[in-house]
Design an enzyme around this catalytic site. Structure first.
Site, PDB file in Angstrom:
ATOM      1  N   GLU A 197       0.843  -1.194   0.000  1.00  0.00           N
ATOM      2  CA  GLU A 197       0.000   0.000   0.000  1.00  0.00           C
ATOM      3  C   GLU A 197       0.878   1.243   0.000  1.00  0.00           C
ATOM      4  OE1 GLU A 197      -1.803  -1.037   3.641  1.00  0.00           O
ATOM      5  OE2 GLU A 197      -3.379  -2.210   2.700  1.00  0.00           O
ATOM      6  N   ARG A 254      -3.304  17.810  15.156  1.00  0.00           N
ATOM      7  CA  ARG A 254      -3.201  16.825  14.086  1.00  0.00           C
ATOM      8  C   ARG A 254      -4.098  15.637  14.435  1.00  0.00           C
ATOM      9  NH1 ARG A 254      -1.544  18.808   9.359  1.00  0.00           N
ATOM     10  NH2 ARG A 254       0.534  19.737   9.457  1.00  0.00           N
ATOM     11  N   ALA A 305       4.629  24.629   6.574  1.00  0.00           N
ATOM     12  CA  ALA A 305       4.792  23.785   5.388  1.00  0.00           C
ATOM     13  C   ALA A 305       3.477  23.719   4.635  1.00  0.00           C
ATOM     14  CB  ALA A 305       5.236  22.387   5.796  1.00  0.00           C
ATOM     15  N   GLU A 363       3.072  29.775   1.952  1.00  0.00           N
ATOM     16  CA  GLU A 363       2.687  29.124   3.203  1.00  0.00           C
ATOM     17  C   GLU A 363       3.272  29.837   4.425  1.00  0.00           C
ATOM     18  OE1 GLU A 363       0.546  26.721   3.840  1.00  0.00           O
ATOM     19  OE2 GLU A 363       0.111  26.147   1.782  1.00  0.00           O
ATOM     20  N   PRO A 405       8.948   6.860   3.829  1.00  0.00           N
ATOM     21  CA  PRO A 405       9.065   6.012   2.647  1.00  0.00           C
ATOM     22  C   PRO A 405       8.548   4.594   2.817  1.00  0.00           C
ATOM     23  CG  PRO A 405      11.205   6.317   3.664  1.00  0.00           C
ATOM     24  CD  PRO A 405      10.250   7.236   4.378  1.00  0.00           C
ATOM     25  N   GLY A 406       8.168   4.212   4.020  1.00  0.00           N
ATOM     26  CA  GLY A 406       7.580   2.895   4.217  1.00  0.00           C
ATOM     27  C   GLY A 406       6.167   2.795   3.680  1.00  0.00           C
ATOM     28  N   GLU A 442       5.916  10.757  -0.679  1.00  0.00           N
ATOM     29  CA  GLU A 442       6.062  12.203  -0.471  1.00  0.00           C
ATOM     30  C   GLU A 442       7.499  12.588  -0.122  1.00  0.00           C
ATOM     31  OE1 GLU A 442       4.342  15.937   2.170  1.00  0.00           O
ATOM     32  OE2 GLU A 442       3.695  13.908   2.659  1.00  0.00           O
ATOM     33  N   GLU A 450      -9.269  27.602   5.675  1.00  0.00           N
ATOM     34  CA  GLU A 450     -10.429  27.290   6.514  1.00  0.00           C
ATOM     35  C   GLU A 450     -10.195  26.113   7.442  1.00  0.00           C
ATOM     36  OE1 GLU A 450     -13.864  26.480   4.190  1.00  0.00           O
ATOM     37  OE2 GLU A 450     -14.154  28.561   3.615  1.00  0.00           O
ATOM     38  N   GLU A 459      -7.497  25.112   8.866  1.00  0.00           N
ATOM     39  CA  GLU A 459      -6.327  25.237   9.733  1.00  0.00           C
ATOM     40  C   GLU A 459      -6.656  26.128  10.924  1.00  0.00           C
ATOM     41  OE1 GLU A 459      -2.532  24.715   6.792  1.00  0.00           O
ATOM     42  OE2 GLU A 459      -3.372  26.725   6.936  1.00  0.00           O
TER      43      GLU A 459
END
Length: 180
Positions: free
Chosen positions: A40, A66, A78, A94, A116-117, A121, A142, A144
């Site tokens: 995946e 988060r 970011a 940003e 990377p697992g 990205e 909106e 954030e």
């Protein structure tokens, strides 16, 4: 590093989900050792981050909730690189939107994979200096709810040790620390 190993062979792929910012897919692969399995992957267009440092040596971070980890984290500003946008343009926008600061000096620190697992990205990191507070910061997105936080280097290290900082922020700090 040695690259003489064969790469896995893709047998099939199916897209499970395409969202606003990333996709999720499952690929059937045959590994070089002959084992077959499904893998995946989150497909992401990439991101850009700033390591903003004030004239007195403090780091500018944002504090935000988060949802996936159920906690408030401290992070360098970011954002996702939008279609047709270069990473430098992404982070200039940003930084202003998320912190209310503009940088007059930028240094490219390179890019690195975030997880990377399970994701492709990469994030492009930039050192941002000669910061100035905007008279009227642009409106935040909106979705954030951000608080700008300024930390000394010791405070940032303490936050990292306490688990209050995300991986991209740690990576960005490591890339920037020899240039501070």
């Amino acid at each position: 590093m040695s690259r003489d190993k064969q790469e896995p062979r893709q047998l099939s792929m199916r897209l499970r989900y395409q969202g606003r910012k990333f996709g999720f897919e499952v690929a059937a692969l045959r590994l070089p050792n002959g084992v077959e399995g499904e893998f995946e992957t989150i497909r992401h267009p990439g991101g850009a981050m700033a390591v903003p440092v004030t004239g007195d040596g403090r780091f500018v971070l944002v504090r935000q909730y988060r949802f996936p980890v159920g906690d408030w984290l401290l992070e360098f500003p970011a954002g996702t690189v939008e279609d047709g946008e270069d990473p430098a343009g992404t982070i200039e926008r940003e930084l202003q939107e998320e912190t209310g600061y503009r940088a007059r000096q930028w240094r490219d620190l390179g890019r690195f994979p975030l997880a990377p697992g399970y994701s492709d990205e990469h994030i492009h990191a930039f050192l941002a200096r000669e910061l100035e507070a905007l008279a009227e910061p642009p409106a935040q997105d909106e979705d954030e709810d951000l608080e700008t936080v300024l930390l000394t280097e010791d405070e940032l290290r303490d936050a990292v040790a306490a688990g209050h900082v995300d991986a991209k922020t740690m990576g960005g700090y490591l890339l920037a620390r020899d240039q501070l």
